[in-house]
Design a protein around this motif. Structure first.
Motif, PDB file in Angstrom:
ATOM      1  N   SER A 205      25.774  -5.175  24.482  1.00 27.42           N
ATOM      2  CA  SER A 205      24.802  -4.083  24.407  1.00 27.42           C
ATOM      3  C   SER A 205      25.369  -2.782  24.944  1.00 27.42           C
ATOM      4  CB  SER A 205      23.548  -4.476  25.193  1.00 27.42           C
ATOM      5  OG  SER A 205      22.614  -3.422  25.230  1.00 27.42           O
ATOM      6  N   SER A 206      26.133  -2.870  26.024  1.00 22.10           N
ATOM      7  CA  SER A 206      26.703  -1.671  26.648  1.00 22.10           C
ATOM      8  C   SER A 206      27.939  -1.173  25.917  1.00 22.10           C
ATOM      9  CB  SER A 206      27.061  -1.954  28.107  1.00 22.10           C
ATOM     10  OG  SER A 206      28.067  -2.959  28.188  1.00 22.10           O
TER      11      SER A 206
ATOM     12  N   ASP B 136      20.159  -7.785  23.500  1.00 25.22           N
ATOM     13  CA  ASP B 136      19.511  -6.529  23.865  1.00 25.22           C
ATOM     14  C   ASP B 136      20.032  -5.942  25.178  1.00 25.22           C
ATOM     15  OD1 ASP B 136      17.923  -6.642  21.612  1.00 25.22           O
ATOM     16  OD2 ASP B 136      16.322  -7.738  22.647  1.00 25.22           O
ATOM     17  N   GLY B 137      20.787  -6.715  25.936  1.00 26.87           N
ATOM     18  CA  GLY B 137      21.254  -6.209  27.218  1.00 26.87           C
ATOM     19  C   GLY B 137      22.377  -7.045  27.787  1.00 26.87           C
TER      20      GLY B 137
END
Length: 249
Positions: free
Chosen positions: A129-130, A172-173
């Motif tokens: 995600s990042s 998502d993360g």
């Protein structure tokens, strides 16, 4: 995070001159085979942790050293056998290897029958995600290893690959540096290691060493990650349940 119930696709290294480091392969065949053969799940009895309850490395004589090229060597100085392990912090197959054999390998390290050179890669940054999670997790492992605390490194390495902590590919993360630092603190890492992780102090070096490890992996003949190499021989670490005991001899 719940453990994944169906193994994802495998990653295959391409020649180092190719800009696309890894390709996806055989996903349909793998999924069909898994379902037909009996719906084998990661958490089935056959895939349960070996030496469950042993935990991470605990022998105070075990050493951890961070080499200039970013490789992390964990073991007793006079260990009988040294293996090379190539992995990516977001690779589900790598997490499976740690889940199943991590405690068994920790005991072999404590007993001096095996030492491990960890080559931690970052080719899955693109699925985080990042956009840089794998690289930051590489840096975090290096921060802990650089303090020379083998027990803390072993515990942190296991935590990074645990199903509760490993981010999902395309999820998502993932974890911030601060969250990775807290994981290291929980693993017993020193304040210096925690600060190193939180500050992202080794991220640039980690990116360079991860790329060097990727290039080295492409020369080993391994089909993908995780890869376990012993004296130039690729070990079937996911297919042979007894590989640790066989190497420990």
């Amino acid at each position: 995070m719940n453990a994944k119930k169906v193994k994802p696709v495998k990653y295959t290294p391409e020649p180092t001159s190719n800009k696309s480091t890894y390709i996806l392969g055989g996903v349909a065949v793998v999924i069909i085979a898994v379902l037909v053969i009996g719906g084998v799940l990661w958490q089935s009895d056959s895939s349960g942790p070996r030496n469950d309850g042993y935990g991470s490395v605990s022998n105070a004589a075990v050493e951890v050293n961070l080499d200039d090229d970013g490789t992390i060597l964990l073991g007793l100085p006079d260990a009988a056998t040294t293996i090379d392990v190539f992995e990516d912090p977001m690779c589900p197959y790598c997490a499976e290897l740690e889940h199943k054999h991590g405690q068994e390998l920790a005991q072999a390290i404590d007993e001096g029958t095996i030492a491990v050179r960890y080559h931690i890669l970052a080719f899955l940054d693109r699925l985080s995600s990042s956009g840089d999670y794998s690289t930051r997790a590489v840096a975090a492992n290096q921060c802990v290893a650089d303090t020379g605390d083998a027990s803390a490194f072993s515990a942190f390495h296991a935590a990074v690959f645990s199903p509760d902590n490993q981010p999902a590919e395309g999820g998502d993360g993932d974890h911030s540096n601060e969250q990775l630092a807290q994981m290291a603190r929980d693993a017993g890492a020193s304040d210096a290691a925690v600060s190193c992780i939180a500050d992202g102090a080794r991220v640039e070096q980690a990116a360079e060493s991860a790329e060097a490890g990727r290039q080295l992996l492409a020369t080993t003949g391994a089909a993908g990650t995780p890869a376990v190499i012993q004296n130039g021989t690729v070990i079937d670490a996911l297919g042979n349940d007894n590989w640790v005991s066989e190497l420990a001899g």
